[in-house]
Motif scaffolding. Structure first.
Motif, PDB file in Angstrom:
ATOM      1  N   ASN A 192       0.828  -1.210   0.000  1.00  0.00           N
ATOM      2  CA  ASN A 192       0.000   0.000   0.000  1.00  0.00           C
ATOM      3  C   ASN A 192       0.862   1.260   0.000  1.00  0.00           C
ATOM      4  OD1 ASN A 192      -2.359  -1.443  -0.031  1.00  0.00           O
ATOM      5  ND2 ASN A 192      -2.827  -1.165   2.137  1.00  0.00           N
ATOM      6  N   LEU A 193       1.913   1.259   0.828  1.00  0.00           N
ATOM      7  CA  LEU A 193       2.758   2.452   0.934  1.00  0.00           C
ATOM      8  C   LEU A 193       3.563   2.678  -0.342  1.00  0.00           C
ATOM      9  CD1 LEU A 193       4.015   2.124   4.629  1.00  0.00           C
ATOM     10  CD2 LEU A 193       2.284   3.699   3.729  1.00  0.00           C
ATOM     11  N   VAL A 194       4.117   1.612  -0.919  1.00  0.00           N
ATOM     12  CA  VAL A 194       4.898   1.754  -2.160  1.00  0.00           C
ATOM     13  C   VAL A 194       3.992   2.169  -3.307  1.00  0.00           C
ATOM     14  CG1 VAL A 194       6.267   0.515  -3.879  1.00  0.00           C
ATOM     15  CG2 VAL A 194       6.738   0.197  -1.440  1.00  0.00           C
ATOM     16  N   SER A 195       2.824   1.538  -3.383  1.00  0.00           N
ATOM     17  CA  SER A 195       1.876   1.890  -4.442  1.00  0.00           C
ATOM     18  C   SER A 195       1.471   3.352  -4.332  1.00  0.00           C
ATOM     19  CB  SER A 195       0.649   0.988  -4.343  1.00  0.00           C
ATOM     20  OG  SER A 195      -0.344   1.394  -5.273  1.00  0.00           O
ATOM     21  N   ASN A 196       1.222   3.794  -3.111  1.00  0.00           N
ATOM     22  CA  ASN A 196       0.842   5.189  -2.896  1.00  0.00           C
ATOM     23  C   ASN A 196       1.985   6.127  -3.285  1.00  0.00           C
ATOM     24  OD1 ASN A 196      -1.277   6.997  -1.745  1.00  0.00           O
ATOM     25  ND2 ASN A 196       0.382   7.556  -0.349  1.00  0.00           N
ATOM     26  N   ALA A 197       3.234   5.741  -2.925  1.00  0.00           N
ATOM     27  CA  ALA A 197       4.382   6.576  -3.263  1.00  0.00           C
ATOM     28  C   ALA A 197       4.567   6.675  -4.774  1.00  0.00           C
ATOM     29  CB  ALA A 197       5.641   6.009  -2.608  1.00  0.00           C
ATOM     30  N   LEU A 198       4.449   5.547  -5.497  1.00  0.00           N
ATOM     31  CA  LEU A 198       4.593   5.566  -6.956  1.00  0.00           C
ATOM     32  C   LEU A 198       3.487   6.375  -7.615  1.00  0.00           C
ATOM     33  CD1 LEU A 198       5.591   1.838  -7.612  1.00  0.00           C
ATOM     34  CD2 LEU A 198       7.078   3.856  -7.783  1.00  0.00           C
ATOM     35  N   LEU A 199       2.285   6.330  -7.024  1.00  0.00           N
ATOM     36  CA  LEU A 199       1.156   7.056  -7.594  1.00  0.00           C
ATOM     37  C   LEU A 199       1.396   8.557  -7.566  1.00  0.00           C
ATOM     38  CD1 LEU A 199      -1.776   6.877  -8.703  1.00  0.00           C
ATOM     39  CD2 LEU A 199      -2.547   7.022  -6.321  1.00  0.00           C
ATOM     40  N   HIS A 200       2.087   9.039  -6.514  1.00  0.00           N
ATOM     41  CA  HIS A 200       2.263  10.483  -6.349  1.00  0.00           C
ATOM     42  C   HIS A 200       3.685  10.941  -6.642  1.00  0.00           C
ATOM     43  CE1 HIS A 200      -1.743  10.995  -4.612  1.00  0.00           C
ATOM     44  NE2 HIS A 200      -1.530   9.872  -3.923  1.00  0.00           N
ATOM     45  N   THR A 201       4.454  10.143  -7.350  1.00  0.00           N
ATOM     46  CA  THR A 201       5.820  10.528  -7.722  1.00  0.00           C
ATOM     47  C   THR A 201       5.897  10.629  -9.241  1.00  0.00           C
ATOM     48  OG1 THR A 201       6.727   9.391  -5.788  1.00  0.00           O
ATOM     49  CG2 THR A 201       8.246   9.899  -7.583  1.00  0.00           C
ATOM     50  N   PRO A 202       6.203  11.786  -9.771  1.00  0.00           N
ATOM     51  CA  PRO A 202       6.236  11.960 -11.237  1.00  0.00           C
ATOM     52  C   PRO A 202       7.482  11.303 -11.847  1.00  0.00           C
ATOM     53  CG  PRO A 202       6.868  13.998 -10.135  1.00  0.00           C
ATOM     54  CD  PRO A 202       6.437  13.053  -9.051  1.00  0.00           C
TER      55      PRO A 202
ATOM     56  N   VAL B 210      11.702   6.658  -5.685  1.00  0.00           N
ATOM     57  CA  VAL B 210      11.087   6.053  -4.492  1.00  0.00           C
ATOM     58  C   VAL B 210      12.107   5.080  -3.915  1.00  0.00           C
ATOM     59  CG1 VAL B 210       9.249   4.583  -3.595  1.00  0.00           C
ATOM     60  CG2 VAL B 210       8.731   6.292  -5.351  1.00  0.00           C
ATOM     61  N   ALA B 211      12.310   5.132  -2.580  1.00  0.00           N
ATOM     62  CA  ALA B 211      13.298   4.262  -1.930  1.00  0.00           C
ATOM     63  C   ALA B 211      12.614   3.451  -0.828  1.00  0.00           C
ATOM     64  CB  ALA B 211      14.440   5.089  -1.334  1.00  0.00           C
TER      65      ALA B 211
ATOM     66  N   THR C 144      10.469  11.330  -3.610  1.00  0.00           N
ATOM     67  CA  THR C 144      10.804  12.732  -3.906  1.00  0.00           C
ATOM     68  C   THR C 144       9.696  13.366  -4.711  1.00  0.00           C
ATOM     69  OG1 THR C 144      12.015  12.067  -5.890  1.00  0.00           O
ATOM     70  CG2 THR C 144      13.276  12.266  -3.840  1.00  0.00           C
ATOM     71  N   GLY C 145       8.460  12.907  -4.477  1.00  0.00           N
ATOM     72  CA  GLY C 145       7.318  13.372  -5.268  1.00  0.00           C
ATOM     73  C   GLY C 145       6.754  14.700  -4.799  1.00  0.00           C
ATOM     74  N   GLU C 146       5.449  14.817  -4.971  1.00  0.00           N
ATOM     75  CA  GLU C 146       4.788  16.106  -4.779  1.00  0.00           C
ATOM     76  C   GLU C 146       4.581  16.487  -3.324  1.00  0.00           C
ATOM     77  OE1 GLU C 146       0.261  14.432  -5.451  1.00  0.00           O
ATOM     78  OE2 GLU C 146       1.596  14.721  -7.178  1.00  0.00           O
ATOM     79  N   GLY C 147       4.649  15.530  -2.409  1.00  0.00           N
ATOM     80  CA  GLY C 147       4.446  15.836  -0.996  1.00  0.00           C
ATOM     81  C   GLY C 147       2.972  15.963  -0.621  1.00  0.00           C
ATOM     82  N   ILE C 148       2.729  16.122   0.663  1.00  0.00           N
ATOM     83  CA  ILE C 148       1.366  16.174   1.196  1.00  0.00           C
ATOM     84  C   ILE C 148       1.164  17.515   1.883  1.00  0.00           C
ATOM     85  CG2 ILE C 148      -0.291  15.073   2.756  1.00  0.00           C
ATOM     86  CD1 ILE C 148       1.472  12.526   2.504  1.00  0.00           C
TER      87      ILE C 148
ATOM     88  N   HIS D 206       6.911  17.194   2.892  1.00  0.00           N
ATOM     89  CA  HIS D 206       7.099  18.598   2.545  1.00  0.00           C
ATOM     90  C   HIS D 206       6.638  18.784   1.103  1.00  0.00           C
ATOM     91  CE1 HIS D 206       9.480  19.232   6.210  1.00  0.00           C
ATOM     92  NE2 HIS D 206      10.069  18.069   5.922  1.00  0.00           N
ATOM     93  N   LEU D 207       5.801  19.768   0.899  1.00  0.00           N
ATOM     94  CA  LEU D 207       5.285  20.012  -0.445  1.00  0.00           C
ATOM     95  C   LEU D 207       6.430  20.258  -1.423  1.00  0.00           C
ATOM     96  CD1 LEU D 207       2.117  22.245   0.116  1.00  0.00           C
ATOM     97  CD2 LEU D 207       2.218  19.921  -0.799  1.00  0.00           C
ATOM     98  N   GLY D 208       6.379  19.534  -2.534  1.00  0.00           N
ATOM     99  CA  GLY D 208       7.386  19.699  -3.570  1.00  0.00           C
ATOM    100  C   GLY D 208       8.670  18.946  -3.320  1.00  0.00           C
ATOM    101  N   ARG D 209       8.822  18.322  -2.116  1.00  0.00           N
ATOM    102  CA  ARG D 209      10.071  17.615  -1.813  1.00  0.00           C
ATOM    103  C   ARG D 209       9.848  16.146  -1.480  1.00  0.00           C
ATOM    104  NH1 ARG D 209      13.399  20.735   2.547  1.00  0.00           N
ATOM    105  NH2 ARG D 209      11.338  21.206   3.393  1.00  0.00           N
TER     106      ARG D 209
END
Length: 440
Positions: A340-350, A355-356, A373-377, A426-429
């Motif tokens: 769930n966490l990896v899928s969520n990270a890949l979904l929000h990473t351009p 993703v590590a 290193t995606g868009e952040g929350i 962090h937004l953007g980081r």
């Protein structure tokens, strides 16, 4: 049917009656114990007083005998008695009587109207003590010891009596005073307990009312969200079927409609599994069953499962794990958490970002980290991130098939292992999710 307020009043009355009985029984038992203790102490004190009184009366008789043998009493007899009183126990008073019971002199601390004990005979045959108790004018009991002032000329002759006396310990009066103190004290304690119970019951009732209201609100929101999430794929299924049945179509059209229906059915199946898992956790049933496993191997499995998806999105997906990391946990549940966490990270990473996934042992804990290193929350969403049906971007989550249950499932499964999950973003980081599981 009794209302809650009426039941509270009846419970308060029952408790008041129960406390009254308990306090009354405790008071009776305590009074009995104190009474027996006072009586026992009084007997011990009386035994020691008798020894002191005997010594005092005999000592006084020995002092007065030489003068009395001359036929007179010493000059300033009262001063002699007072000095003897002051030199020894000040609670003991001393007196001198004629053989017929007339008072000759007494120490300054002698209570008024204390006579010679009637047990002192005028025709004693030898020196011996007479121990007696008499009532004073204030109805208090006095313990008296009388010793004869005697001479041998040539036979034993009583020339008077030296007496010593002291007030007896009044166990009955002390017990009465204790009772008068005990009764209002117990009544006060009982009253305070009833007030405390009433205040506590009101506080508990208010807290339960607030919890019930919060639970009802949560349940209503959960049911509404669940109905909405279930309604969306059902509506899509009905729409696809209506379109397919509206007229004759080619095999390719029917195949496309069936594939679309299959996607919605898979979404329904996944949603129902998540809802069942949450309902099982809410019911207090065990969600996980621990067994020996390898945390590093679990991480490698998740990395292999999502490596192709990450490649298709042109996202770098790395893994950091030791060769072996023995552990005891529910491997299937841990895979679901990490998935769930990896899928969520890949979904929000351009594309172009990374993703590590890492796992290591820190102290007495196994720690998994999923960082991107995606868009952040947005900060406003962080406190609500693990709540059920909460979505940061509702429009995109729906288009991607998410129901807002993934992170709620993660939190539930992590806590079922006795662990904790935290997030930094962090937004953007990008964001970092950390799952910490205790090993002992």
């Amino acid at each position: 049917m009794k209302t809650p307020a009426l039941e509270d009043r009846w419970m308060l009355r029952y408790f008041a009656l129960l406390m009254t009985g308990v306090l009354a029984l405790g008071g009776v038992l305590l009074r009995g114990y104190v009474g027996r203790t006072l009586e026992g102490d009084a007997k011990v004190q009386t035994a020691f007083l008798d020894l002191s009184l005997r010594d005092r009366s005999r000592y006084l008789a020995e002092i007065l005998r030489p003068e009395r043998e001359k036929g007179t009493w010493p000059v300033e007899l009262e001063n002699i008695l007072t000095r003897n009183h002051a030199e020894l126990n000040r609670d003991i008073f001393i007196q001198v009587f004629e053989p017929d019971g007339r008072l000759i002199a007494a120490s300054a601390n002698t209570p008024p109207s204390i006579p010679l004990t009637p047990k002192a005979p005028q025709d004693m045959q030898g020196p011996s003590w007479i121990i007696d108790e008499v009532d004073g004018p204030d109805h208090r009991r006095w313990r008296l010891a009388a010793f004869p002032i005697y001479t041998h000329d040539p036979e034993f002759r009583t020339m008077g009596f030296a007496t010593a006396g002291v007030q007896l310990p009044d166990a009955a009066r002390a017990l009465s005073r204790f009772t008068w103190v005990l009764v209002p004290s117990l009544l006060s304690v009982g009253f305070l307990l009833v007030i405390a119970l009433r205040a506590a019951s009101l506080a508990v009732a208010q807290r339960l009312r607030r919890e019930m209201e919060a639970l009802q609100t949560t349940q209503q929101r959960f049911v509404a969200d669940a109905a909405h999430e279930l309604g969306t794929p059902l509506a899509v299924l009905r729409g696809e079927m209506d379109i397919a049945l509206r007229r004759e179509r080619t095999a390719a059209d029917y195949r496309a409609a069936l594939e679309s229906c299959r996607e919605e059915i898979e979404r329904l199946s996944h949603l129902s599994e998540n809802l069942l898992a949450l309902a099982t956790a809410d019911a207090g049933h065990a969600l996980v069953h621990s067994a020996p496993c390898d945390a590093a191997d679990i991480a490698r499995t998740i990395h292999g499962r999502f490596a192709r998806i990450a490649g298709d999105k042109q996202v770098s997906f790395t893994l950091s794990a030791p060769e072996v990391l023995a552990w005891s946990a529910d491997a299937v549940a841990i895979e679901q958490i990490l998935g769930n966490l990896v899928s969520n990270a890949l979904l929000h990473t351009p594309a172009g970002d990374s993703v590590a996934l890492s796992v290591e042992k820190k102290g007495n804990a196994i720690v998994f980290e999923i960082a991107d290193t995606g868009e952040g929350i947005p900060p406003a969403h962080l406190p609500l991130l693990f709540e059920r049906f909460h979505r940061v971007d509702k429009a995109r989550s729906r288009s991607a098939g998410g129901a807002g249950l993934g992170l709620a499932i993660v939190k539930t499964l992590v806590e079922a292992h006795g662990g904790s999950v935290t997030v930094e973003s962090h937004l953007g980081r990008g964001s970092r999710f950390t799952c910490r599981f205790p090993t002992s």
